[in-house]
Write a protein that holds these residues in place. Sequence first.
Motif, PDB file in Angstrom:
ATOM      1  N   LYS A 190       0.828  -1.213   0.000  1.00 34.04           N
ATOM      2  CA  LYS A 190       0.000   0.000   0.000  1.00 34.04           C
ATOM      3  C   LYS A 190       0.863   1.263   0.000  1.00 34.04           C
ATOM      4  N   GLU A 191       1.975   1.196   0.728  1.00 24.15           N
ATOM      5  CA  GLU A 191       2.845   2.380   0.831  1.00 24.15           C
ATOM      6  C   GLU A 191       4.287   1.975   0.527  1.00 24.15           C
ATOM      7  N   PRO A 192       4.652   1.961  -0.775  1.00 24.07           N
ATOM      8  CA  PRO A 192       5.998   1.482  -1.134  1.00 24.07           C
ATOM      9  C   PRO A 192       7.115   2.296  -0.482  1.00 24.07           C
ATOM     10  N   SER A 193       6.783   3.526  -0.012  1.00 26.90           N
ATOM     11  CA  SER A 193       7.839   4.346   0.597  1.00 26.90           C
ATOM     12  C   SER A 193       8.334   3.732   1.912  1.00 26.90           C
ATOM     13  N   ARG A 194       7.630   2.711   2.413  1.00 30.08           N
ATOM     14  CA  ARG A 194       8.056   2.074   3.670  1.00 30.08           C
ATOM     15  C   ARG A 194       9.206   1.095   3.471  1.00 30.08           C
ATOM     16  N   LEU A 195       9.665   0.979   2.222  1.00 32.91           N
ATOM     17  CA  LEU A 195      10.691  -0.034   1.927  1.00 32.91           C
ATOM     18  C   LEU A 195      11.931   0.128   2.813  1.00 32.91           C
ATOM     19  N   ASP A 196      12.323   1.388   3.061  1.00 34.26           N
ATOM     20  CA  ASP A 196      13.549   1.572   3.842  1.00 34.26           C
ATOM     21  C   ASP A 196      13.399   1.023   5.268  1.00 34.26           C
ATOM     22  N   ARG A 197      12.148   1.083   5.813  1.00 28.75           N
ATOM     23  CA  ARG A 197      11.944   0.503   7.154  1.00 28.75           C
ATOM     24  C   ARG A 197      12.080  -1.010   7.103  1.00 28.75           C
TER      25      ARG A 197
END
Length: 578
Positions: free
Chosen positions: A547-554
Amino acid sequence: MLDLWVIGAVIALATLGTLVGLLAPRYLGGASPPGFARGRYVGGLPVVLATLFPLLNPGVPLTLSDLAIPIAVCLAAGLGLLRDLRLLRRTTGLVVLIAFYLARATFGGDDPAWTTWAIEACWPPIVILSLLPASLVFEMPLLLAAVSGVTFLLFFPTQLSTPPWAALFTFPLILPPLAMLGLWFGLGKMRHLGHSGLFAIGALLAGVSLLGRSKTLLLFGLLVPAMATLFPVAAVCAIIVASYLGNELYQNDPAGRQPSRSWTLTRESVVLHSTLVFLAANFVLLLWVVNAPGWAWVSLLVLLAGTVAGFWRTFARRRRRRDISPDQVRILGVAIDPVTPDRVPDRIAAWLAGPPAFHHVVTADSLAVLRARRDPGFARLLEKASLTVPDGAGIVWAADFLGSPLPGRVPGVALVQDLSARAAREGWPVFFLGARPGVAQAAADTLAARFAGLRVAGVRHGYFPAGSAEEREVLDQVRQAGPSIVFVAMGVPRQEEFIDLLREGEWHRPVVAIGVGGSFDVLSGQVPRAPVLMQRFALEWLFRLWKEPSRLDRIARIPGFVIQVLRAKWRSGQKRQG
Ligand code: UDP
Protein backbone atom coordinates in the motif's frame (compact mmCIF):
# COMPACT_ATOMS: atom_id res chain seq x y z
CA MET A 1 50.21 -46.98 1.59
CA LEU A 2 47.62 -46.66 4.34
CA ASP A 3 49.64 -48.61 6.84
CA LEU A 4 48.81 -48.28 10.48
CA TRP A 5 52.10 -46.53 11.13
CA VAL A 6 51.06 -43.74 8.75
CA ILE A 7 47.90 -43.14 10.75
CA GLY A 8 49.83 -43.41 14.00
CA ALA A 9 52.36 -40.85 12.80
CA VAL A 10 49.64 -38.39 11.79
CA ILE A 11 47.92 -38.85 15.16
CA ALA A 12 51.22 -38.24 16.96
CA LEU A 13 51.93 -35.08 14.95
CA ALA A 14 48.38 -33.80 15.41
CA THR A 15 48.55 -34.40 19.16
CA LEU A 16 51.91 -32.70 19.41
CA GLY A 17 50.61 -29.76 17.41
CA THR A 18 47.52 -29.56 19.60
CA LEU A 19 49.55 -29.43 22.81
CA VAL A 20 52.02 -26.91 21.42
CA GLY A 21 49.12 -24.86 20.06
CA LEU A 22 47.54 -24.87 23.49
CA LEU A 23 50.71 -23.58 25.13
CA ALA A 24 51.88 -21.29 22.32
CA PRO A 25 49.84 -18.15 23.15
CA ARG A 26 51.66 -17.96 26.50
CA TYR A 27 55.04 -17.74 24.82
CA LEU A 28 54.14 -15.64 21.81
CA GLY A 29 55.10 -12.10 22.73
CA GLY A 30 54.66 -12.16 26.49
CA ALA A 31 51.99 -13.18 28.92
CA SER A 32 48.99 -12.02 26.91
CA PRO A 33 49.78 -11.17 23.31
CA PRO A 34 47.32 -8.62 21.93
CA GLY A 35 45.78 -10.88 19.29
CA PHE A 36 44.98 -13.73 21.63
CA ALA A 37 41.76 -13.03 23.35
CA ARG A 38 41.17 -15.23 26.37
CA GLY A 39 40.71 -18.80 25.24
CA ARG A 40 42.24 -18.37 21.79
CA TYR A 41 44.40 -21.05 20.44
CA VAL A 42 46.93 -21.62 17.66
CA GLY A 43 44.73 -24.18 15.93
CA GLY A 44 46.71 -24.07 12.69
CA LEU A 45 49.68 -25.92 14.17
CA PRO A 46 48.27 -29.47 14.38
CA VAL A 47 46.75 -29.13 10.93
CA VAL A 48 50.00 -27.92 9.40
CA LEU A 49 52.08 -30.67 11.02
CA ALA A 50 49.63 -33.36 9.95
CA THR A 51 49.43 -32.00 6.40
CA LEU A 52 53.19 -31.99 5.99
CA PHE A 53 53.28 -35.68 6.79
CA PRO A 54 52.31 -37.01 3.32
CA LEU A 55 55.33 -35.15 1.93
CA LEU A 56 57.67 -37.22 4.11
CA ASN A 57 56.06 -40.45 2.98
CA PRO A 58 58.52 -41.92 0.43
CA GLY A 59 55.94 -43.95 -1.50
CA VAL A 60 54.04 -40.91 -2.75
CA PRO A 61 54.96 -39.43 -6.16
CA LEU A 62 53.77 -35.83 -5.79
CA THR A 63 53.79 -33.33 -8.66
CA LEU A 64 54.43 -29.63 -8.23
CA SER A 65 50.71 -29.02 -8.60
CA ASP A 66 49.91 -31.48 -5.79
CA LEU A 67 52.31 -29.70 -3.48
CA ALA A 68 49.87 -26.82 -3.60
CA ILE A 69 47.80 -28.36 -0.79
CA PRO A 70 50.49 -28.45 1.92
CA ILE A 71 51.93 -25.13 0.77
CA ALA A 72 48.50 -23.50 0.81
CA VAL A 73 47.75 -24.92 4.27
CA CYS A 74 51.03 -23.55 5.65
CA LEU A 75 50.44 -20.20 3.99
CA ALA A 76 46.87 -20.04 5.27
CA ALA A 77 47.90 -20.98 8.82
CA GLY A 78 50.67 -18.35 8.74
CA LEU A 79 48.31 -15.66 7.51
CA GLY A 80 45.77 -16.65 10.16
CA LEU A 81 48.44 -16.44 12.86
CA LEU A 82 49.37 -12.94 11.72
CA ARG A 83 45.68 -12.10 11.83
CA ASP A 84 45.41 -13.44 15.39
CA LEU A 85 48.35 -11.24 16.36
CA ARG A 86 46.49 -8.29 14.80
CA LEU A 87 49.29 -7.80 12.28
CA LEU A 88 47.09 -8.44 9.25
CA ARG A 89 43.60 -7.57 8.14
CA ARG A 90 41.32 -10.50 7.33
CA THR A 91 40.65 -9.21 3.83
CA THR A 92 44.38 -8.83 3.12
CA GLY A 93 44.88 -12.47 4.13
CA LEU A 94 42.16 -13.64 1.76
CA VAL A 95 43.55 -11.53 -1.10
CA VAL A 96 47.02 -13.06 -0.58
CA LEU A 97 45.45 -16.54 -0.68
CA ILE A 98 43.58 -15.78 -3.92
CA ALA A 99 46.84 -14.45 -5.42
CA PHE A 100 48.58 -17.67 -4.39
CA TYR A 101 45.99 -19.87 -6.08
CA LEU A 102 46.04 -17.73 -9.22
CA ALA A 103 49.83 -18.04 -9.37
CA ARG A 104 49.56 -21.78 -8.89
CA ALA A 105 46.95 -22.08 -11.64
CA THR A 106 49.16 -20.06 -13.97
CA PHE A 107 52.51 -21.75 -13.33
CA GLY A 108 51.76 -25.14 -11.89
CA GLY A 109 48.29 -25.96 -13.13
CA ASP A 110 47.59 -28.76 -15.57
CA ASP A 111 44.26 -27.44 -16.87
CA PRO A 112 44.37 -23.99 -18.37
CA ALA A 113 40.57 -23.53 -18.61
CA TRP A 114 39.63 -20.23 -16.97
CA THR A 115 36.74 -21.83 -15.09
CA THR A 116 39.21 -24.12 -13.35
CA TRP A 117 41.35 -21.12 -12.51
CA ALA A 118 38.42 -19.24 -11.11
CA ILE A 119 37.21 -22.17 -8.99
CA GLU A 120 40.67 -23.01 -7.71
CA ALA A 121 41.50 -19.41 -6.88
CA CYS A 122 38.26 -18.43 -5.15
CA TRP A 123 37.03 -21.69 -3.63
CA PRO A 124 39.43 -21.87 -0.65
CA PRO A 125 38.77 -18.27 0.44
CA ILE A 126 35.03 -18.97 0.13
CA VAL A 127 35.32 -22.08 2.31
CA ILE A 128 37.40 -20.16 4.85
CA LEU A 129 34.95 -17.27 4.93
CA SER A 130 32.01 -19.56 5.44
CA LEU A 131 33.81 -21.41 8.25
CA LEU A 132 33.81 -18.17 10.22
CA PRO A 133 30.10 -18.32 11.18
CA ALA A 134 30.52 -22.03 11.98
CA SER A 135 33.24 -21.07 14.45
CA LEU A 136 30.69 -19.31 16.64
CA VAL A 137 30.20 -22.77 18.09
CA PHE A 138 33.59 -23.97 19.37
CA GLU A 139 33.54 -27.55 18.12
CA MET A 140 31.67 -26.96 14.89
CA PRO A 141 34.46 -26.34 12.34
CA LEU A 142 36.41 -29.28 13.77
CA LEU A 143 33.49 -31.69 13.67
CA LEU A 144 32.57 -30.61 10.16
CA ALA A 145 36.15 -31.01 8.96
CA ALA A 146 36.40 -34.48 10.50
CA VAL A 147 33.06 -35.65 9.06
CA SER A 148 33.99 -34.27 5.62
CA GLY A 149 37.34 -36.04 5.86
CA VAL A 150 35.68 -39.38 6.61
CA THR A 151 33.31 -38.92 3.67
CA PHE A 152 36.18 -38.17 1.32
CA LEU A 153 38.11 -41.17 2.63
CA LEU A 154 35.16 -43.47 1.90
CA PHE A 155 34.47 -41.84 -1.41
CA PHE A 156 37.90 -41.53 -3.01
CA PRO A 157 38.41 -45.29 -3.70
CA THR A 158 35.19 -45.34 -5.78
CA GLN A 159 36.67 -42.80 -8.18
CA LEU A 160 39.19 -44.09 -10.74
CA SER A 161 40.24 -40.58 -11.67
CA THR A 162 41.33 -39.72 -8.14
CA PRO A 163 45.03 -40.28 -7.53
CA PRO A 164 45.58 -43.13 -5.05
CA TRP A 165 47.57 -40.94 -2.66
CA ALA A 166 44.67 -38.48 -2.36
CA ALA A 167 43.34 -40.44 0.63
CA LEU A 168 46.51 -39.48 2.53
CA PHE A 169 45.35 -35.88 2.61
CA THR A 170 42.08 -36.88 4.23
CA PHE A 171 43.90 -37.90 7.42
CA PRO A 172 45.03 -34.36 8.27
CA LEU A 173 41.38 -33.43 7.85
CA ILE A 174 40.15 -36.12 10.23
CA LEU A 175 42.82 -36.65 12.86
CA PRO A 176 43.91 -33.17 14.02
CA PRO A 177 40.30 -32.10 14.68
CA LEU A 178 39.72 -35.29 16.66
CA ALA A 179 42.98 -34.78 18.56
CA MET A 180 42.05 -31.19 19.37
CA LEU A 181 38.54 -32.09 20.49
CA GLY A 182 39.81 -35.03 22.55
CA LEU A 183 42.51 -33.02 24.30
CA TRP A 184 40.32 -29.98 24.84
CA PHE A 185 37.64 -32.07 26.45
CA GLY A 186 40.22 -34.15 28.32
CA LEU A 187 41.97 -31.08 29.75
CA GLY A 188 38.72 -29.19 30.21
CA LYS A 189 39.99 -26.28 28.12
CA MET A 190 37.59 -25.29 25.36
CA ARG A 191 39.25 -23.00 22.86
CA HIS A 192 38.44 -20.99 19.79
CA LEU A 193 40.42 -22.34 16.89
CA GLY A 194 41.82 -18.92 16.13
CA HIS A 195 42.22 -17.64 12.59
CA SER A 196 45.27 -19.84 12.09
CA GLY A 197 43.16 -22.95 12.65
CA LEU A 198 40.19 -21.75 10.62
CA PHE A 199 42.34 -20.66 7.69
CA ALA A 200 44.35 -23.91 7.72
CA ILE A 201 41.29 -26.16 7.96
CA GLY A 202 39.49 -24.14 5.28
CA ALA A 203 42.46 -24.34 2.90
CA LEU A 204 42.79 -28.09 3.49
CA LEU A 205 39.07 -28.75 3.13
CA ALA A 206 38.96 -26.79 -0.12
CA GLY A 207 42.17 -28.40 -1.40
CA VAL A 208 40.99 -31.96 -0.72
CA SER A 209 37.63 -31.26 -2.27
CA LEU A 210 39.37 -30.14 -5.44
CA LEU A 211 41.68 -33.16 -5.56
CA GLY A 212 39.38 -35.25 -7.72
CA ARG A 213 39.59 -35.01 -11.44
CA SER A 214 36.08 -36.20 -12.39
CA LYS A 215 32.94 -34.10 -12.66
CA THR A 216 31.03 -36.13 -10.03
CA LEU A 217 33.92 -35.72 -7.68
CA LEU A 218 34.08 -32.00 -8.28
CA LEU A 219 30.36 -31.72 -7.60
CA PHE A 220 30.77 -33.82 -4.49
CA GLY A 221 33.85 -31.88 -3.53
CA LEU A 222 32.01 -28.62 -3.85
CA LEU A 223 28.94 -29.85 -2.05
CA VAL A 224 30.60 -31.27 1.01
CA PRO A 225 32.41 -28.14 2.17
CA ALA A 226 29.43 -26.06 1.12
CA MET A 227 27.19 -28.08 3.43
CA ALA A 228 29.84 -28.09 6.10
CA THR A 229 30.05 -24.38 6.14
CA LEU A 230 26.49 -23.39 5.39
CA PHE A 231 24.88 -25.72 7.88
CA PRO A 232 25.24 -23.64 11.05
CA VAL A 233 23.77 -20.66 9.22
CA ALA A 234 20.94 -22.79 7.84
CA ALA A 235 20.28 -24.24 11.30
CA VAL A 236 19.94 -20.80 12.82
CA CYS A 237 17.59 -19.73 9.98
CA ALA A 238 15.51 -22.86 10.57
CA ILE A 239 15.27 -22.02 14.25
CA ILE A 240 14.14 -18.49 13.43
CA VAL A 241 11.42 -19.78 11.10
CA ALA A 242 10.38 -22.43 13.58
CA SER A 243 10.23 -19.94 16.42
CA TYR A 244 7.90 -17.83 14.30
CA LEU A 245 5.71 -20.90 13.91
CA GLY A 246 5.57 -21.20 17.70
CA ASN A 247 4.56 -17.59 17.92
CA GLU A 248 1.18 -16.62 19.35
CA LEU A 249 0.28 -15.15 15.98
CA TYR A 250 -0.37 -18.63 14.71
CA GLN A 251 -2.79 -19.43 17.48
CA ASN A 252 -6.09 -17.73 16.86
CA ASP A 253 -7.67 -19.06 20.01
CA PRO A 254 -6.31 -17.23 23.09
CA ALA A 255 -6.60 -20.43 25.15
CA GLY A 256 -4.25 -22.14 22.73
CA ARG A 257 -1.66 -19.40 23.01
CA GLN A 258 -0.36 -20.14 26.45
CA PRO A 259 1.48 -23.33 25.68
CA SER A 260 3.21 -21.89 22.60
CA ARG A 261 6.79 -23.00 22.19
CA SER A 262 9.94 -21.52 23.51
CA TRP A 263 13.20 -22.05 21.71
CA THR A 264 16.47 -22.95 23.29
CA LEU A 265 19.75 -22.74 21.50
CA THR A 266 22.39 -24.32 23.64
CA ARG A 267 25.76 -24.92 22.12
CA GLU A 268 25.60 -28.65 22.75
CA SER A 269 22.30 -29.12 20.96
CA VAL A 270 23.41 -27.06 17.98
CA VAL A 271 26.56 -29.16 17.68
CA LEU A 272 24.71 -32.46 18.04
CA HIS A 273 21.98 -31.71 15.55
CA SER A 274 24.21 -29.98 13.04
CA THR A 275 26.45 -33.01 12.99
CA LEU A 276 23.53 -35.41 12.59
CA VAL A 277 22.01 -33.46 9.73
CA PHE A 278 25.39 -33.09 8.13
CA LEU A 279 26.05 -36.81 8.42
CA ALA A 280 22.68 -37.51 6.81
CA ALA A 281 23.48 -35.18 3.92
CA ASN A 282 26.85 -36.86 3.43
CA PHE A 283 25.09 -40.21 3.43
CA VAL A 284 22.78 -39.11 0.64
CA LEU A 285 25.76 -38.27 -1.55
CA LEU A 286 27.57 -41.47 -0.80
CA LEU A 287 24.52 -43.67 -1.38
CA TRP A 288 23.80 -41.91 -4.62
CA VAL A 289 27.35 -42.30 -5.89
CA VAL A 290 27.62 -46.02 -5.08
CA ASN A 291 24.09 -46.85 -6.32
CA ALA A 292 23.13 -48.12 -2.91
CA PRO A 293 20.36 -50.72 -2.45
CA GLY A 294 16.91 -49.81 -1.09
CA TRP A 295 17.56 -50.78 2.53
CA ALA A 296 20.42 -48.30 2.70
CA TRP A 297 18.05 -45.51 1.72
CA VAL A 298 15.55 -46.70 4.32
CA SER A 299 18.19 -46.50 7.04
CA LEU A 300 19.05 -43.02 5.86
CA LEU A 301 15.40 -42.04 6.17
CA VAL A 302 15.35 -43.38 9.73
CA LEU A 303 18.42 -41.29 10.57
CA LEU A 304 16.80 -38.21 9.07
CA ALA A 305 13.48 -38.75 10.86
CA GLY A 306 15.32 -39.29 14.17
CA THR A 307 17.29 -36.11 13.62
CA VAL A 308 14.21 -34.03 12.89
CA ALA A 309 12.36 -35.48 15.88
CA GLY A 310 15.36 -34.86 18.14
CA PHE A 311 15.70 -31.34 16.80
CA TRP A 312 12.07 -30.61 17.60
CA ARG A 313 12.25 -32.13 21.08
CA THR A 314 15.43 -30.36 22.05
CA PHE A 315 14.75 -26.94 20.64
CA ALA A 316 11.02 -26.52 20.98
CA ARG A 317 9.94 -26.87 24.57
CA ARG A 318 6.35 -26.22 25.38
CA ARG A 319 6.19 -22.94 27.16
CA ARG A 320 4.56 -23.09 30.55
CA ARG A 321 2.79 -20.21 32.17
CA ARG A 322 5.52 -19.81 34.74
CA ASP A 323 8.14 -19.42 31.97
CA ILE A 324 6.63 -16.06 31.15
CA SER A 325 8.54 -13.52 33.16
CA PRO A 326 6.55 -11.37 35.58
CA ASP A 327 9.23 -8.67 35.31
CA GLN A 328 10.37 -6.51 32.43
CA VAL A 329 12.13 -8.33 29.62
CA ARG A 330 15.17 -6.69 28.04
CA ILE A 331 15.43 -6.88 24.27
CA LEU A 332 18.71 -5.44 23.00
CA GLY A 333 18.81 -3.20 26.06
CA VAL A 334 15.21 -1.94 25.84
CA ALA A 335 12.93 -2.92 28.74
CA ILE A 336 9.58 -4.34 27.59
CA ASP A 337 6.67 -5.09 29.94
CA PRO A 338 5.15 -8.57 29.72
CA VAL A 339 1.53 -7.45 29.43
CA THR A 340 -1.41 -8.85 27.50
CA PRO A 341 -3.73 -6.44 25.62
CA ASP A 342 -6.54 -7.01 28.14
CA ARG A 343 -4.32 -6.00 31.10
CA VAL A 344 -3.27 -2.60 29.71
CA PRO A 345 -6.63 -0.80 30.29
CA ASP A 346 -6.62 -2.05 33.92
CA ARG A 347 -3.15 -0.63 34.50
CA ILE A 348 -4.19 2.68 33.00
CA ALA A 349 -7.38 2.74 35.05
CA ALA A 350 -5.26 2.29 38.21
CA TRP A 351 -3.05 5.25 37.27
CA LEU A 352 -6.03 7.45 36.44
CA ALA A 353 -7.59 6.65 39.80
CA GLY A 354 -4.32 7.51 41.55
CA PRO A 355 -2.52 10.76 42.46
CA PRO A 356 -1.73 13.45 39.83
CA ALA A 357 1.12 12.19 37.64
CA PHE A 358 2.16 12.00 34.03
CA HIS A 359 2.47 8.51 32.51
CA HIS A 360 4.03 7.69 29.17
CA VAL A 361 3.10 4.42 27.42
CA VAL A 362 5.41 3.32 24.60
CA THR A 363 4.31 0.89 21.89
CA ALA A 364 7.71 -0.50 20.92
CA ASP A 365 8.36 -2.37 17.68
CA SER A 366 11.63 -3.78 16.39
CA LEU A 367 12.60 -0.55 14.64
CA ALA A 368 12.07 1.46 17.83
CA VAL A 369 14.39 -0.97 19.64
CA LEU A 370 16.99 -0.58 16.89
CA ARG A 371 16.71 3.21 17.13
CA ALA A 372 17.24 3.09 20.90
CA ARG A 373 20.53 1.28 20.28
CA ARG A 374 21.96 3.97 18.08
CA ASP A 375 20.25 7.04 19.59
CA PRO A 376 20.99 7.44 23.33
CA GLY A 377 18.55 10.37 23.61
CA PHE A 378 15.70 8.19 22.39
CA ALA A 379 16.83 5.35 24.69
CA ARG A 380 16.59 7.74 27.66
CA LEU A 381 13.02 8.65 26.68
CA LEU A 382 12.10 4.96 26.65
CA GLU A 383 13.68 4.48 30.09
CA LYS A 384 11.38 7.17 31.48
CA ALA A 385 8.21 5.41 30.23
CA SER A 386 5.77 3.99 32.79
CA LEU A 387 4.90 1.10 30.49
CA THR A 388 6.44 -0.26 27.28
CA VAL A 389 4.25 -2.72 25.40
CA PRO A 390 5.49 -5.08 22.67
CA ASP A 391 3.95 -3.87 19.42
CA GLY A 392 4.94 -6.29 16.71
CA ALA A 393 5.77 -9.88 15.94
CA GLY A 394 9.49 -9.05 15.83
CA ILE A 395 9.61 -8.18 19.54
CA VAL A 396 7.63 -11.28 20.56
CA TRP A 397 9.90 -13.47 18.47
CA ALA A 398 13.06 -11.84 19.87
CA ALA A 399 11.82 -12.38 23.43
CA ASP A 400 11.07 -16.05 22.70
CA PHE A 401 14.40 -16.53 21.01
CA LEU A 402 16.36 -14.84 23.78
CA GLY A 403 14.77 -17.13 26.33
CA SER A 404 12.49 -14.69 28.18
CA PRO A 405 9.12 -15.07 26.46
CA LEU A 406 6.45 -12.40 26.47
CA PRO A 407 2.78 -13.39 26.71
CA GLY A 408 2.00 -11.87 23.30
CA ARG A 409 1.89 -8.67 21.37
CA VAL A 410 -0.11 -5.53 21.98
CA PRO A 411 -0.81 -3.94 18.59
CA GLY A 412 -1.18 -0.13 18.63
CA VAL A 413 -4.49 -0.12 16.72
CA ALA A 414 -6.09 -2.62 19.12
CA LEU A 415 -4.79 -0.62 22.08
CA VAL A 416 -6.45 2.59 20.81
CA GLN A 417 -9.73 0.71 20.32
CA ASP A 418 -9.69 -1.05 23.71
CA LEU A 419 -8.79 2.14 25.57
CA SER A 420 -11.44 4.13 23.73
CA ALA A 421 -14.04 1.53 24.72
CA ARG A 422 -12.93 1.73 28.36
CA ALA A 423 -12.75 5.55 28.24
CA ALA A 424 -16.34 5.66 26.98
CA ARG A 425 -17.44 3.56 29.97
CA GLU A 426 -15.38 5.40 32.58
CA GLY A 427 -15.92 8.91 31.21
CA TRP A 428 -12.22 9.65 30.59
CA PRO A 429 -11.72 12.55 28.15
CA VAL A 430 -9.45 11.56 25.22
CA PHE A 431 -7.28 13.81 23.02
CA PHE A 432 -6.44 12.66 19.47
CA LEU A 433 -3.21 14.23 18.20
CA GLY A 434 -1.35 13.31 15.03
CA ALA A 435 -1.53 12.19 11.39
CA ARG A 436 -2.44 14.33 8.39
CA PRO A 437 -5.14 17.02 8.66
CA GLY A 438 -8.56 15.42 8.87
CA VAL A 439 -7.30 11.94 9.71
CA ALA A 440 -7.35 12.32 13.52
CA GLN A 441 -10.86 13.79 13.30
CA ALA A 442 -12.03 10.86 11.15
CA ALA A 443 -10.49 8.37 13.60
CA ALA A 444 -12.11 10.13 16.58
CA ASP A 445 -15.49 10.17 14.78
CA THR A 446 -15.26 6.46 13.97
CA LEU A 447 -14.44 5.59 17.59
CA ALA A 448 -17.11 7.94 19.00
CA ALA A 449 -19.69 6.28 16.73
CA ARG A 450 -18.61 2.84 17.90
CA PHE A 451 -18.31 3.56 21.60
CA ALA A 452 -21.24 5.67 22.69
CA GLY A 453 -20.35 8.22 25.37
CA LEU A 454 -16.69 8.65 24.29
CA ARG A 455 -15.64 12.15 25.36
CA VAL A 456 -13.33 13.68 22.75
CA ALA A 457 -11.34 16.38 24.59
CA GLY A 458 -9.66 17.63 21.42
CA VAL A 459 -8.34 16.77 17.98
CA ARG A 460 -5.26 18.14 16.17
CA HIS A 461 -3.22 17.03 13.16
CA GLY A 462 0.44 16.14 13.70
CA TYR A 463 2.26 18.25 11.16
CA PHE A 464 4.14 21.07 12.87
CA PRO A 465 7.91 21.58 13.12
CA ALA A 466 9.74 20.50 16.28
CA GLY A 467 10.76 23.48 18.43
CA SER A 468 8.39 25.89 16.62
CA ALA A 469 5.91 28.36 18.09
CA GLU A 470 3.19 26.16 16.63
CA GLU A 471 4.46 23.23 18.67
CA ARG A 472 4.21 25.31 21.86
CA GLU A 473 0.67 26.21 20.86
CA VAL A 474 -0.22 22.53 20.43
CA LEU A 475 1.31 21.73 23.85
CA ASP A 476 -0.86 24.43 25.44
CA GLN A 477 -3.91 23.23 23.52
CA VAL A 478 -3.49 19.67 24.82
CA ARG A 479 -2.85 20.81 28.42
CA GLN A 480 -5.85 23.13 28.45
CA ALA A 481 -8.17 20.46 27.05
CA GLY A 482 -7.64 18.51 30.30
CA PRO A 483 -7.57 15.00 28.83
CA SER A 484 -7.06 11.80 30.81
CA ILE A 485 -5.67 10.02 27.76
CA VAL A 486 -3.66 11.57 24.91
CA PHE A 487 -3.12 9.44 21.81
CA VAL A 488 -0.10 10.80 19.92
CA ALA A 489 0.12 9.36 16.39
CA MET A 490 3.17 11.06 14.91
CA GLY A 491 5.55 8.16 14.32
CA VAL A 492 8.77 7.18 16.10
CA PRO A 493 10.68 9.13 17.49
CA ARG A 494 8.69 12.33 16.92
CA GLN A 495 5.78 11.20 19.12
CA GLU A 496 8.05 10.16 22.02
CA GLU A 497 9.87 13.51 21.85
CA PHE A 498 6.57 15.38 21.85
CA ILE A 499 5.27 13.33 24.78
CA ASP A 500 8.44 14.20 26.70
CA LEU A 501 7.72 17.91 26.18
CA LEU A 502 4.15 17.33 27.29
CA ARG A 503 5.43 15.76 30.52
CA GLU A 504 6.94 19.12 31.57
CA GLY A 505 4.78 21.58 33.46
CA GLU A 506 2.16 21.14 36.12
CA TRP A 507 -0.32 18.31 35.86
CA HIS A 508 -3.04 18.62 38.48
CA ARG A 509 -4.59 15.28 37.60
CA PRO A 510 -3.30 11.94 36.37
CA VAL A 511 -2.79 11.75 32.62
CA VAL A 512 -1.59 9.04 30.26
CA ALA A 513 0.07 9.83 26.90
CA ILE A 514 0.50 6.98 24.42
CA GLY A 515 2.52 6.98 21.19
CA VAL A 516 0.44 5.02 18.69
CA GLY A 517 2.28 5.48 15.34
CA GLY A 518 0.12 5.07 12.27
CA SER A 519 -3.01 3.89 14.17
CA PHE A 520 -5.17 6.88 13.15
CA ASP A 521 -4.51 6.15 9.47
CA VAL A 522 -5.90 2.65 9.97
CA LEU A 523 -8.82 3.64 12.26
CA SER A 524 -9.93 6.45 9.94
CA GLY A 525 -9.99 4.00 7.03
CA GLN A 526 -7.20 5.90 5.19
CA VAL A 527 -5.01 2.82 5.19
CA PRO A 528 -6.84 -0.51 5.09
CA ARG A 529 -5.80 -3.10 7.69
CA ALA A 530 -4.14 -6.19 6.31
CA PRO A 531 -6.43 -9.23 5.76
CA VAL A 532 -6.74 -11.34 8.91
CA LEU A 533 -4.78 -14.19 7.37
CA MET A 534 -1.83 -11.90 6.70
CA GLN A 535 -2.06 -10.57 10.26
CA ARG A 536 -1.94 -14.10 11.60
CA PHE A 537 1.09 -15.01 9.57
CA ALA A 538 2.97 -11.87 10.62
CA LEU A 539 2.80 -10.53 7.08
CA GLU A 540 1.18 -7.19 7.91
CA TRP A 541 4.39 -5.46 6.91
CA LEU A 542 4.11 -6.93 3.38
CA PHE A 543 0.59 -5.60 3.01
CA ARG A 544 1.60 -2.14 4.20
CA LEU A 545 4.59 -2.18 1.87
CA TRP A 546 2.27 -2.89 -1.03
CA LYS A 547 0.00 0.00 0.00
CA GLU A 548 2.84 2.38 0.83
CA PRO A 549 6.00 1.48 -1.13
CA SER A 550 7.84 4.35 0.60
CA ARG A 551 8.06 2.07 3.67
CA LEU A 552 10.69 -0.03 1.93
CA ASP A 553 13.55 1.57 3.84
CA ARG A 554 11.94 0.50 7.15
CA ILE A 555 11.50 -3.06 5.97
CA ALA A 556 15.11 -3.08 4.84
CA ARG A 557 16.17 -2.41 8.45
CA ILE A 558 14.41 -5.49 9.85
CA PRO A 559 17.20 -7.98 8.93
CA GLY A 560 19.49 -5.71 10.96
CA PHE A 561 17.24 -6.35 13.97
CA VAL A 562 17.34 -10.12 13.41
CA ILE A 563 21.15 -10.05 13.19
CA GLN A 564 21.45 -8.01 16.39
CA VAL A 565 19.16 -10.48 18.20
CA LEU A 566 21.25 -13.41 16.94
CA ARG A 567 24.43 -11.74 18.15
CA ALA A 568 22.86 -11.10 21.54
CA LYS A 569 21.88 -14.78 21.73
CA TRP A 570 25.37 -15.99 20.91
CA ARG A 571 26.94 -13.56 23.34
CA SER A 572 24.68 -14.68 26.16
CA GLY A 573 25.51 -18.30 25.31
CA GLN A 574 29.23 -17.56 25.40
CA LYS A 575 28.93 -15.70 28.68
CA ARG A 576 27.26 -18.73 30.19
CA GLN A 577 30.08 -20.94 28.95
CA GLY A 578 32.79 -18.52 30.10
N1 UDP B 1 3.05 11.94 11.28
C1 UDP B 1 2.70 13.11 11.93
N2 UDP B 1 3.60 14.12 11.98
C2 UDP B 1 4.83 14.03 11.43
C3 UDP B 1 5.19 12.81 10.79
C4 UDP B 1 4.27 11.78 10.74
O1 UDP B 1 1.60 13.22 12.44
O2 UDP B 1 5.60 14.98 11.52
C5 UDP B 1 2.08 10.85 11.24
C6 UDP B 1 1.83 10.21 9.90
O3 UDP B 1 0.84 10.92 9.18
C7 UDP B 1 1.36 8.82 10.30
C8 UDP B 1 2.09 8.57 11.60
O4 UDP B 1 2.58 9.83 12.05
O5 UDP B 1 -0.01 8.82 10.54
C9 UDP B 1 3.30 7.70 11.44
O6 UDP B 1 2.88 6.44 11.12
P1 UDP B 1 3.92 5.24 11.00
O7 UDP B 1 3.16 4.05 10.61
O8 UDP B 1 5.06 5.68 10.17
O9 UDP B 1 4.36 5.13 12.53
P2 UDP B 1 5.47 4.18 13.18
O10 UDP B 1 5.54 2.96 12.36
O11 UDP B 1 6.72 5.01 13.20
O12 UDP B 1 4.94 3.96 14.56
